[in-house]
Motif scaffolding. Structure first.
Motif, short mmCIF file in Angstrom:
data_model
loop_
_atom_site.label_atom_id
_atom_site.label_comp_id
_atom_site.label_asym_id
_atom_site.label_seq_id
_atom_site.Cartn_x
_atom_site.Cartn_y
_atom_site.Cartn_z
N ALA A 1 84.59 30.67 -22.16
CA ALA A 1 83.31 31.35 -21.98
C ALA A 1 82.36 31.02 -23.13
N ASP A 2 82.90 30.90 -24.34
CA ASP A 2 82.08 30.49 -25.49
C ASP A 2 81.56 29.07 -25.30
N VAL A 3 82.42 28.18 -24.80
CA VAL A 3 82.01 26.80 -24.53
C VAL A 3 80.86 26.79 -23.53
N CYS B 1 77.10 25.37 -24.29
CA CYS B 1 76.60 24.23 -23.50
C CYS B 1 75.36 24.61 -22.71
N ALA B 2 75.35 25.82 -22.15
CA ALA B 2 74.17 26.27 -21.40
C ALA B 2 72.96 26.32 -22.31
N GLY C 1 65.67 21.58 -20.88
CA GLY C 1 65.16 21.92 -19.55
C GLY C 1 66.19 21.81 -18.45
N GLY C 2 67.46 21.88 -18.81
CA GLY C 2 68.51 21.71 -17.81
C GLY C 2 69.53 22.84 -17.80
N SER C 3 70.59 22.59 -17.07
CA SER C 3 71.66 23.59 -16.93
C SER C 3 73.01 22.88 -16.87
N VAL C 4 74.05 23.69 -16.88
CA VAL C 4 75.41 23.16 -16.81
C VAL C 4 76.17 23.82 -15.67
N GLY D 1 81.98 19.98 -30.32
CA GLY D 1 82.00 18.69 -29.65
C GLY D 1 81.40 18.73 -28.25
N TYR D 2 81.55 19.86 -27.57
CA TYR D 2 80.94 20.02 -26.25
C TYR D 2 79.41 19.98 -26.35
N VAL D 3 78.87 20.62 -27.37
CA VAL D 3 77.42 20.63 -27.57
C VAL D 3 76.94 19.21 -27.85
#
Length: 157
Positions: free
Chosen positions: A35-37, A41-42, A49-52, A138-140
């Motif tokens: 959930a933190d990831v 990322c969101a 201007g985007g989403s995941v 790393g995900y960011v």
């Protein structure tokens, strides 16, 4: 047809056991959760201007089905294949169907400082970038890279 982050979300795929982030091997993977990831990322995608679209499965076939979906409906893939990195030619084959779609592979731990069998990743053969050993951050980094690649149509890769 290349899609931008404004047109389509980034697919973020997580392989086996990542549903237990924050609960298992905290000394290796840290206390952060999936959930933190997703929240990190969101936020990173929103800045562009985007989403995941974050998903996790312990089943290889489900990950493959999601890769097939991503090639049609997403602007890029961030994938932490977990243990499938080292074993799954099937994930590599699925990713190879995603012509023109940027792919960034993420590993929370530095797989090159771990057991020797973890040093090889089949997914890396297709990935446009590989991020390892940066923890959940790393995900960011991967979202940032997908945003850049999707905005460039992958031409500058």
């Amino acid at each position: 047809m290349a899609r931008t982050l404004a047109d389509a979300p980034i697919m973020i795929l997580n392989g086996p056991n990542l549903n237990l982030l924050g609960q298992r091997q905290v000394d290796i993977y840290g206390a952060g959760t999936l959930a933190d990831v997703e929240a990190m990322c969101a936020e990173a995608a929103a800045a562009h201007g985007g989403s995941v679209d974050l998903r996790q499965s312990n089943h290889e076939g489900e990950l493959i089905d999601w890769i097939h979906e991503a090639r049609l409906n997403h602007c890029g893939i961030v994938i932490n294949p977990a243990a499938y990195s080292h074993t799954s030619v099937a994930l590599l084959d699925a990713l190879n169907t995603c012509d023109g779609l940027p792919v960034v592979e993420v590993h929370i731990s530095n797989i090159h400082r771990r057991e020797e069998f973890r040093h090889h990743s089949y997914v890396s053969l297709r990935a446009d970038g590989v991020i390892a050993g940066c923890g959940l951050q790393g995900y960011v980094f991967a979202v940032e890279r997908i945003a850049a690649l999707a905005g460039e149509g992958l031409a500058a890769a």
